[in-house]
Design a protein around this motif. Structure first.
Motif, PDB file in Angstrom:
ATOM      1  N   ALA B  21       0.876  -1.170   0.000  1.00  0.00           N
ATOM      2  CA  ALA B  21       0.000   0.000   0.000  1.00  0.00           C
ATOM      3  C   ALA B  21       0.907   1.212   0.000  1.00  0.00           C
ATOM      4  O   ALA B  21       1.636   1.450   0.955  1.00  0.00           O
ATOM      5  CB  ALA B  21      -0.891   0.001   1.237  1.00  0.00           C
ATOM      6  N   ALA B  22       0.866   1.943  -1.085  1.00  0.00           N
ATOM      7  CA  ALA B  22       1.820   3.025  -1.259  1.00  0.00           C
ATOM      8  C   ALA B  22       1.123   4.369  -1.257  1.00  0.00           C
ATOM      9  O   ALA B  22      -0.029   4.491  -1.641  1.00  0.00           O
ATOM     10  CB  ALA B  22       2.584   2.835  -2.569  1.00  0.00           C
ATOM     11  N   GLN B  27       6.244   3.202   0.518  1.00  0.00           N
ATOM     12  CA  GLN B  27       5.414   2.050   0.836  1.00  0.00           C
ATOM     13  C   GLN B  27       4.985   2.181   2.281  1.00  0.00           C
ATOM     14  O   GLN B  27       5.792   2.049   3.186  1.00  0.00           O
ATOM     15  CB  GLN B  27       6.221   0.755   0.707  1.00  0.00           C
ATOM     16  CG  GLN B  27       6.564   0.366  -0.694  1.00  0.00           C
ATOM     17  CD  GLN B  27       7.293  -0.968  -0.706  1.00  0.00           C
ATOM     18  OE1 GLN B  27       7.376  -1.658   0.292  1.00  0.00           O
ATOM     19  NE2 GLN B  27       7.813  -1.336  -1.859  1.00  0.00           N
ATOM     20  N   MET B  28       3.708   2.412   2.469  1.00  0.00           N
ATOM     21  CA  MET B  28       3.264   2.604   3.839  1.00  0.00           C
ATOM     22  C   MET B  28       2.972   1.286   4.529  1.00  0.00           C
ATOM     23  O   MET B  28       3.067   1.177   5.735  1.00  0.00           O
ATOM     24  CB  MET B  28       2.023   3.487   3.862  1.00  0.00           C
ATOM     25  CG  MET B  28       2.278   4.797   3.207  1.00  0.00           C
ATOM     26  SD  MET B  28       1.364   6.134   3.905  1.00  0.00           S
ATOM     27  CE  MET B  28       2.027   6.265   5.496  1.00  0.00           C
ATOM     28  N   LYS B  29       2.616   0.288   3.753  1.00  0.00           N
ATOM     29  CA  LYS B  29       2.262  -0.978   4.381  1.00  0.00           C
ATOM     30  C   LYS B  29       2.736  -2.105   3.494  1.00  0.00           C
ATOM     31  O   LYS B  29       2.620  -2.045   2.273  1.00  0.00           O
ATOM     32  CB  LYS B  29       0.736  -1.054   4.500  1.00  0.00           C
ATOM     33  CG  LYS B  29       0.288  -1.592   5.801  1.00  0.00           C
ATOM     34  CD  LYS B  29      -1.193  -1.620   5.909  1.00  0.00           C
ATOM     35  CE  LYS B  29      -1.439  -2.623   7.016  1.00  0.00           C
ATOM     36  NZ  LYS B  29      -2.722  -3.176   7.084  1.00  0.00           N
ATOM     37  N   TYR B  32      -0.752  -5.395   2.893  1.00  0.00           N
ATOM     38  CA  TYR B  32      -2.089  -4.901   2.587  1.00  0.00           C
ATOM     39  C   TYR B  32      -2.785  -5.889   1.676  1.00  0.00           C
ATOM     40  O   TYR B  32      -2.212  -6.367   0.701  1.00  0.00           O
ATOM     41  CB  TYR B  32      -1.930  -3.541   1.904  1.00  0.00           C
ATOM     42  CG  TYR B  32      -3.206  -2.804   1.666  1.00  0.00           C
ATOM     43  CD1 TYR B  32      -3.648  -2.549   0.380  1.00  0.00           C
ATOM     44  CD2 TYR B  32      -3.967  -2.350   2.719  1.00  0.00           C
ATOM     45  CE1 TYR B  32      -4.800  -1.859   0.152  1.00  0.00           C
ATOM     46  CE2 TYR B  32      -5.127  -1.657   2.495  1.00  0.00           C
ATOM     47  CZ  TYR B  32      -5.537  -1.419   1.211  1.00  0.00           C
ATOM     48  OH  TYR B  32      -6.680  -0.730   0.983  1.00  0.00           O
ATOM     49  N   ALA B  50      -6.192   5.723  -4.996  1.00  0.00           N
ATOM     50  CA  ALA B  50      -6.110   5.355  -3.586  1.00  0.00           C
ATOM     51  C   ALA B  50      -7.454   5.126  -2.910  1.00  0.00           C
ATOM     52  O   ALA B  50      -7.713   4.070  -2.379  1.00  0.00           O
ATOM     53  CB  ALA B  50      -5.344   6.422  -2.830  1.00  0.00           C
ATOM     54  N   VAL B  54     -11.052   1.095  -2.441  1.00  0.00           N
ATOM     55  CA  VAL B  54     -11.794   0.595  -1.282  1.00  0.00           C
ATOM     56  C   VAL B  54     -13.262   0.999  -1.370  1.00  0.00           C
ATOM     57  O   VAL B  54     -14.164   0.207  -1.104  1.00  0.00           O
ATOM     58  CB  VAL B  54     -11.151   1.114   0.022  1.00  0.00           C
ATOM     59  CG1 VAL B  54     -11.959   0.711   1.213  1.00  0.00           C
ATOM     60  CG2 VAL B  54      -9.742   0.581   0.142  1.00  0.00           C
TER      61      VAL B  54
END
Lengths: 302, 168
Positions: B21-22, B27-29, B32, B50, B54
């Protein structure tokens, strides 16, 4: 230990009906029937900030870091979240406010950290505070961590084309410590360690290096201060003071705001002089260049 | 850059998605999950802008579940794919189009396994294999560290082990 204090510079958002305490920062569980009103008078701070917000668009783009540590093996299981951030607000390349407060407690177990466009972030903090309180009054229980993140994400979704920037939230609730990142473009992430803002790459560099599962609070605080110091050193939009919040099952507690720059300089000076690496000329030159290659909080004298 | 891949076999569909998850370049996660479970035997893999991923995927997910609640039986993968395509097409010429690329994989009792490729322009195609993104490991400038892999067959959705793809 954490010194519990409260800054007088608070935005007028917290003059709304809101469960907060002046001094111990919401450390106890409260029943829903108890509604306490606190109106914070801070004429200088709020007036100045209000003026700034009206004339310019405050850019809060500093580093906001979070560390989450679920438990430690040795003692009673402690669930906590450590929250730290910058206090610099910039506008068009100038520092608007060096002592702004970006970490806002929403209630005793929920803290929000913001980055991006200042006015928008403050607005969404207020809206989130209202919505959380309404939910609590209607349903007689607090909205869960993930629910609050979802709520904020849904509220931000219609505004994703407008230039509202990142809003970062950290939560420590009854479901345990949680860290959630909510962005105005709709990205919503739950993680263990999140950093956002212009200085976040520098912070990530330090945090990724030192973070591990099962840290103690003191280790985490030291790592946090180190990360903040590095980010403020390299990032132009980060700087000034460091705010540190510690959220446990009993609520959040706040550490005194501190300016790490002088401590960093002092530390390097002490370290170099103690190892006899610098003479006076080199010392002067050293402080002009201001290169810090040593870790903070490791004062080991020979 | 995000990556999805799906392969249809004689009685199964294998799907994989990367775990990153960027947010711009960071890259934040690393863990994911990009797969959304529409029903017991249908998976929706969703990449793209982004917030749109979802929002749109959860919208489809809840509507598919609502159909089951109202009618007592589930949508088939083909019906779910066409429903998704219709929604994407409706939003395409509105003020808020969803920029998402999808893979829909499912197993139907009568039709067998099915893999549907859908574009952000709501182009729908049933294909034996499909992918979104750049999956190159050695040549691409960006590294995708790990992938989530799932298998759908007549018994439902099975998690396969996560593939860590290290630099070689």
């Amino acid at each position: 230990m954490f010194v519990v204090s409260w800054t007088p510079l608070m935005p007028p958002a917290h003059a709304l009906t809101h469960q907060m305490r002046w001094d111990t920062c919401g450390g106890q569980h409260r029943s829903l029937t108890e509604i306490v009103l606190f109106i914070f008078f801070s004429p200088l701070g709020s007036a100045a900030e209000k003026t700034e917000c009206q004339l310019f668009s405050l850019q809060l783009s500093p580093v906001c870091h979070l560390i989450s540590n679920p438990f430690s093996y040795h003692t009673v299981p402690q669930l906590w979240v450590l929250y730290f951030g910058m206090t610099r607000a910039s506008c068009k390349g100038l520092i608007c406010c060096p002592i702004s407060q970006k970490i806002m407690p929403i209630h005793s177990h929920l803290v929000v950290n913001i980055s991006g466009s200042g006015a928008d972030c403050m607005l969404w903090e207020r809206i989130l505070t209202c919505e959380m309180r309404l939910y609590q009054l209607r349903h007689r229980k607090r909205l869960s961590v993930n629910g609050a993140a979802k709520l904020l994400s849904m509220m931000l979704h219609p505004f994703k084309d407008q230039n509202t920037k990142n809003v970062l939230s950290t939560f420590g609730g009854r479901s345990g410590p949680r860290v959630c990142y909510v962005c105005s473009d709709g990205l919503q992430l739950k993680g263990e360690m999140i950093s956002v803002g212009s200085g976040s790459p520098y912070a990530y560099a330090v945090l990724d290096d030192g973070w591990r599962w099962g840290m103690t609070v003191d280790e985490a605080v030291a790592l946090a201060r180190e990360a903040v110091f590095r980010a403020t050193h390299w990032d132009a939009y980060s700087g000034n003071n460091v705010d540190l919040f510690h959220i446990t099952a009993h609520g959040w507690r706040r550490r005194d705001r501190e300016d790490l720059k002088e401590e960093g300089r002092k530390y390097v000076f002490i370290n170099c002089i103690s190892t006899k690496k610098l003479n006076s000329r080199q010392y002067n030159a050293f402080f002009q260049i201001n290169i810090c290659n040593h870790r903070l909080n490791k004062l080991d004298f020979p | 850059m995000e990556y999805l891949i799906g392969i249809q076999g004689p009685d199964f569909v294998l799907v994989a998605a990367d775990n990153v998850a960027a947010s711009s370049i960071i890259q934040m996660k690393h863990d994911y999950d990009k797969m959304f479970k529409l029903s017991d035997k249908i998976l929706l893999l969703c990449v793209g802008e982004a917030g749109d991923t979802v929002q749109f995927a959860e919208y489809i997910q809840k509507n598919v579940q609502l159909y089951k609640m109202r009618n007592g039986y589930e949508l088939s993968p083909a019906a779910a794919a066409n429903f998704t395509r219709k929604n994407l097409a409706d939003y395409l010429r509105s003020r808020t189009p969803y920029h998402v690329n999808l893979l829909l994989a499912g197993y139907d009792e009568t039709d067998g396994p099915g893999l549907y490729y859908m574009d952000y322009l709501s182009a729908l195609a049933k294909a034996p294999f499909a992918a979104h993104g750049y999956g190159l490991n050695k040549r691409f400038i960006m590294n995708l560290p790990s992938f989530t892999v799932r298998l759908i067959d007549k018994d439902g959705i099975h998690d396969m082990e996560k593939l860590p793809v290290g630099p070689k």
